[in-house]
Each structure stands twice: as C-alpha cells, then as structure tokens.
Write a protein that holds these residues in place. Structure first.
Motif, PDB file in Angstrom:
ATOM      1  N   VAL A  81       0.830  -1.208   0.000  1.00  0.00           N
ATOM      2  CA  VAL A  81       0.000   0.000   0.000  1.00  0.00           C
ATOM      3  C   VAL A  81       0.863   1.256   0.000  1.00  0.00           C
ATOM      4  N   ASP A  82       1.919   1.252   0.789  1.00  0.00           N
ATOM      5  CA  ASP A  82       2.827   2.414   0.828  1.00  0.00           C
ATOM      6  C   ASP A  82       3.490   2.642  -0.531  1.00  0.00           C
ATOM      7  N   ALA A  83       3.954   1.556  -1.154  1.00  0.00           N
ATOM      8  CA  ALA A  83       4.599   1.677  -2.462  1.00  0.00           C
ATOM      9  C   ALA A  83       3.610   2.211  -3.501  1.00  0.00           C
ATOM     10  N   LEU A  84       2.383   1.692  -3.469  1.00  0.00           N
ATOM     11  CA  LEU A  84       1.362   2.150  -4.415  1.00  0.00           C
ATOM     12  C   LEU A  84       1.017   3.611  -4.182  1.00  0.00           C
ATOM     13  N   THR A  85       0.900   4.007  -2.916  1.00  0.00           N
ATOM     14  CA  THR A  85       0.566   5.390  -2.581  1.00  0.00           C
ATOM     15  C   THR A  85       1.630   6.351  -3.081  1.00  0.00           C
ATOM     16  N   HIS A  86       2.895   6.022  -2.828  1.00  0.00           N
ATOM     17  CA  HIS A  86       3.988   6.886  -3.288  1.00  0.00           C
ATOM     18  C   HIS A  86       4.044   6.935  -4.814  1.00  0.00           C
ATOM     19  N   PHE A  87       3.796   5.795  -5.436  1.00  0.00           N
ATOM     20  CA  PHE A  87       3.839   5.710  -6.902  1.00  0.00           C
ATOM     21  C   PHE A  87       2.808   6.646  -7.529  1.00  0.00           C
ATOM     22  N   VAL A  88       1.589   6.638  -7.012  1.00  0.00           N
ATOM     23  CA  VAL A  88       0.528   7.468  -7.577  1.00  0.00           C
ATOM     24  C   VAL A  88       0.690   8.925  -7.169  1.00  0.00           C
TER      25      VAL A  88
END
Length: 247
Positions: A81-88
């Motif tokens: 979730v953290d990786a996805l959040t930073h990515f977007v």
C-alpha cells in the motif's frame, strides 16, 4: 501447434508448440454463437486467485491489527500500500491520488498476475489482444474524462496548438493512445508466450532441463513486471498531464 522442418525439409506438426487461443464451449449470445476460449478460462482463474489472495491478506492484516502484532502478511500489505501510494502521489499529488489509487492498484494486480500466469502453465490473458485493448480503452476513457473535467474548452484549443495545421496530428495522437498502450503490452507478452511455446515444442527433451526456469523468470516475471509498471506509469502520467490545470 506449428510447422517445423524435418531432416529432409518437409514440414511436420509440432504438437507441443501451441500458443494459439482455443475455443471450448459454444454459447448462444442474442442469436450469435460465441465460444468460451482459453482467454476466458485463464482470466477467470487469474481473477479467482487475486480474490482469494486479497481476502486472505485482508483477514491476516486485520487479525494482526486486532492482536497488536506484525506478521509477514500484514507487513507485505503495508509495504504494498505504501509503495502504491507513493507511486501514484509522485505523479498526481496527494489530492489527485485519492481519486485514482484504487484503480491503479487493481490495474497493477490484474496485469501482473495475467503476465506471470505463464509460470503455472496458463496462457496469459494479456497475450490475447482483446484484454490489453479493453484495459487501454478503460484508461483512455479515464484520461478523456480528466481532460474534459479539468481543461474544459482548453481541451479543444489544445488540438490546434502550437499551430492550426497540427490539428490532424493532435487528433490522431489523442485516439492513438489506447492503441499504443495496448499494442505495447500485447506485443511483449505475446512475444514471450510464442518463444516459450517454440522452446518447448521444437527442442529435444535434454535441452529443456533447467533452462525453462531461467526463461520463465525473464519472460514471465521480469518482463511481466516491467510491462505492468509501464502500463500503470503511462496511465498516471497521462491523467496527471490532464490535471495540470488544477494542480
């Protein structure tokens, strides 16, 4: 099934080199007969695996949260979730990310599992052009909606920039977006599928010992992950470009 050369030059049928889409069950659809194909079956399997995995991780995450301890599953969920959040957020910002993060997350999971399904003997659904095209069209509709919502009349003006003579090129560029995105994903996945089928069908058994594992790592995992990232990155980049007016 493909044709291969023999010692005297006549073609023979190689039964193992099969990378085609097969039809299984005929279905009457409003008077037209359509068939359940390899793509449908593999898609159902992929979706079922994603649903089971997400339900398991959801249960493990909330269980760990209730018990006040971290587990491997809950840690993986938080990291993802953290990786996805930073990515977007890197492309859309915190305000824009909340509108698109769920779609990008589902898109990433679905494409990645489709691309890597060849490891388990399935024919990747993304190796059928219908799947990447539908995904690209959904993304394109989202891009156009963002363009209309945030740019309004400037959307029309952009078609004539930098000069009115660029109008045909700008229109072609606008409608070529789903084609370029879908063909990029389709071509790379199909290429790996065909090469693996040819490898299994045309080489003697002793050459196949151990080598398929390395090829699957490249064509299914590495290349599959790269194409997933590229598709999702293009999605957030195109949407971010249309949202520049409100940033």
């Amino acid at each position: 099934m493909v044709l291969g050369p023999t010692a005297i030059g006549t073609p023979v049928i190689l039964e193992d080199a099969d990378f085609y889409i097969h039809e299984f069950y005929p279905v009457d659809f409003f008077g037209t007969t359509v068939h359940i194909t390899t793509t449908h079956i593999c898609t159902i399997i992929v979706v079922a695996v994603i649903m089971i995995l997400t339900l398991f991780l959801r249960h493990a995450f909330f269980k760990a949260e209730r018990e006040g301890r971290m587990t491997t599953a809950s840690t993986l969920v938080e990291m993802g979730v953290d990786a996805l959040t930073h990515f977007v957020e890197d492309s859309l910002g915190k305000k824009g990310a909340k509108h698109y993060i769920n779609y990008i997350g589902v898109l990433f999971l679905y494409i990645f599992f489709c691309n890597t399904s060849g490891i388990f003997g399935l024919r990747p659904p993304t190796a059928d052009y219908g799947t990447p095209l539908c995904l690209a069209l959904i993304t394109w509709v989202m891009i156009m909606y963002a363009d209309i919502r945030y740019n309004k009349l400037d959307m029309v003006k952009d078609l004539f920039r930098p000069f009115p003579l660029f109008f045909p090129m700008n229109v072609i560029s606008m409608f070529s977006t789903p084609l370029s995105m879908s063909l990029r994903l389709f071509g790379n996945v199909l290429g790996g599928t065909v090469l693996m089928a040819l490898f299994y069908g045309m080489l003697p058994w002793f050459v196949k010992l151990g080598i398929p594992a390395a090829l699957h790592v490249y064509f299914d995992i590495f290349s599959g992950a790269i194409q997933t990232y590229v598709f999702c990155m293009l999605t957030v980049t195109f949407v971010a470009n249309k949202r520049e007016a409100v940033e």
